[in-house]
Design an enzyme around this catalytic site. Sequence first.
Site, PDB file in Angstrom:
ATOM      1  N   VAL A  79       0.829  -1.207   0.000  1.00  0.00           N
ATOM      2  CA  VAL A  79       0.000   0.000   0.000  1.00  0.00           C
ATOM      3  C   VAL A  79       0.864   1.258   0.000  1.00  0.00           C
ATOM      4  O   VAL A  79       0.350   2.362  -0.205  1.00  0.00           O
ATOM      5  CB  VAL A  79      -0.935   0.037   1.227  1.00  0.00           C
ATOM      6  CG1 VAL A  79      -1.828  -1.186   1.274  1.00  0.00           C
ATOM      7  CG2 VAL A  79      -0.135   0.173   2.536  1.00  0.00           C
ATOM      8  N   TYR A 170       3.978   6.320  14.989  1.00  0.00           N
ATOM      9  CA  TYR A 170       2.683   5.657  14.810  1.00  0.00           C
ATOM     10  C   TYR A 170       1.521   6.600  15.153  1.00  0.00           C
ATOM     11  O   TYR A 170       0.559   6.724  14.395  1.00  0.00           O
ATOM     12  CB  TYR A 170       2.643   4.416  15.707  1.00  0.00           C
ATOM     13  CG  TYR A 170       1.385   3.597  15.609  1.00  0.00           C
ATOM     14  CD1 TYR A 170       1.188   2.706  14.563  1.00  0.00           C
ATOM     15  CD2 TYR A 170       0.410   3.680  16.602  1.00  0.00           C
ATOM     16  CE1 TYR A 170       0.033   1.931  14.492  1.00  0.00           C
ATOM     17  CE2 TYR A 170      -0.736   2.907  16.540  1.00  0.00           C
ATOM     18  CZ  TYR A 170      -0.921   2.037  15.486  1.00  0.00           C
ATOM     19  OH  TYR A 170      -2.058   1.271  15.420  1.00  0.00           O
ATOM     20  N   GLY A 171       1.629   7.287  16.304  1.00  0.00           N
ATOM     21  CA  GLY A 171       0.564   8.193  16.717  1.00  0.00           C
ATOM     22  C   GLY A 171       0.359   9.334  15.741  1.00  0.00           C
ATOM     23  O   GLY A 171      -0.771   9.694  15.418  1.00  0.00           O
ATOM     24  N   SER A 172       1.463   9.906  15.245  1.00  0.00           N
ATOM     25  CA  SER A 172       1.330  11.019  14.305  1.00  0.00           C
ATOM     26  C   SER A 172       0.735  10.550  12.982  1.00  0.00           C
ATOM     27  O   SER A 172      -0.044  11.267  12.342  1.00  0.00           O
ATOM     28  CB  SER A 172       2.681  11.694  14.072  1.00  0.00           C
ATOM     29  OG  SER A 172       3.642  10.764  13.583  1.00  0.00           O
ATOM     30  N   LYS A 174      -1.396   8.045  12.649  1.00  0.00           N
ATOM     31  CA  LYS A 174      -2.811   7.786  12.889  1.00  0.00           C
ATOM     32  C   LYS A 174      -3.607   9.077  13.043  1.00  0.00           C
ATOM     33  O   LYS A 174      -4.783   9.143  12.676  1.00  0.00           O
ATOM     34  CB  LYS A 174      -2.979   6.903  14.130  1.00  0.00           C
ATOM     35  CG  LYS A 174      -2.529   5.462  13.919  1.00  0.00           C
ATOM     36  CD  LYS A 174      -3.251   4.795  12.752  1.00  0.00           C
ATOM     37  CE  LYS A 174      -3.072   3.298  12.727  1.00  0.00           C
ATOM     38  NZ  LYS A 174      -3.735   2.656  11.573  1.00  0.00           N
ATOM     39  N   ALA A 217       7.873  -2.054  26.626  1.00  0.00           N
ATOM     40  CA  ALA A 217       7.494  -3.301  27.295  1.00  0.00           C
ATOM     41  C   ALA A 217       6.757  -3.038  28.606  1.00  0.00           C
ATOM     42  O   ALA A 217       5.751  -3.677  28.915  1.00  0.00           O
ATOM     43  CB  ALA A 217       8.729  -4.160  27.546  1.00  0.00           C
TER      44      ALA A 217
END
Length: 325
Positions: A79, A170-172, A174, A217
């Site tokens: 993608v 990842y947060g930015s 999303k 973790a």
Amino acid sequence: MNETEPKVDFTGQVAVVTGGGGGLGSAFCTELARRGASVVVNDLGGSTTGEGRSTDYADAVVRRIRAEGGTAIANYDTVSTEAGGQAIVDAALREFGRVDAVISNAGNQRNGVFGELTSEDIEAVHAVHVKGAFFVGQPAYRQMVRQGYGRLVLVSSQSGVFGNPFRGNYGSAKTALIGLTNVIAQETPAGITTNCLFPNAMGGRLGGTPLADRPDAQWLAEAGRRSQQFTEGATPDFVTPLACYLASRACTTSQNMYSALGGKYSRLFVGLTEGWYVPGSQAPTCEDIVEHLSEIDDRTHYDVPLSGLEEMDTVLAAKGRLGLL
């Protein structure tokens, strides 16, 4: 369900699910097929960090769907490139002749402390989540416009709206999907809806850095401890009904954000406080901001603008309350 209740039905429709070989994606594909959709199961087959390739994941989902009497094909294109996104949509058009729904679900993670994320960590995650939504969404959207019908579901995350540590990339990425949802929804002609899904579920394939060695973790352990209190609602099957609804004819609203977490379904929205309005042409000082910060922060009254123009309307409303219009 009694006969008078609306039924979510995909008979005669074609759905594309990216990341269709993972825990959530495979659940989406299976339920769509059970409800009559012809499904394109797209999955590159890499690890959770986005490395490697395999046809096994998509193929396994297709076999399961066909064993149940459903219709599906596998696709292994990435993608993250324009050519890959076009190839995914072309596969649907070539095999089934149309595209009625896209669930942009493909994802990867490369977690780390903000100050230590590399350019590769940032690019790899943004390429799949953000560019992937563009590169698959654009050719599908053009087909939907030609058809006069379509459903786009962009899969975001609580990391993108509430934030979670060690997930700056990842947060930015999303969060970008929230803005993209809002823009597409405002541009689309009648018959097409665009909504944002915030799924939370345990399961899916493992890969990349071993859990004990991950920088998050400790955070994951705490999240796991809390989730044990509602494990009965933390599987992909609990997210699937909401995802399939948003991809269906039954969904007629657009520009919404919905969360599924632990058996609880919620709508998210971005609010704007009533704030503090400064009349006239004299700009306030920094000290004025400090003095009025409690008014600026006060969430007693708020608006939920659905566009930049609607936020402008809140300023006009403030002027109206002061009799300045």
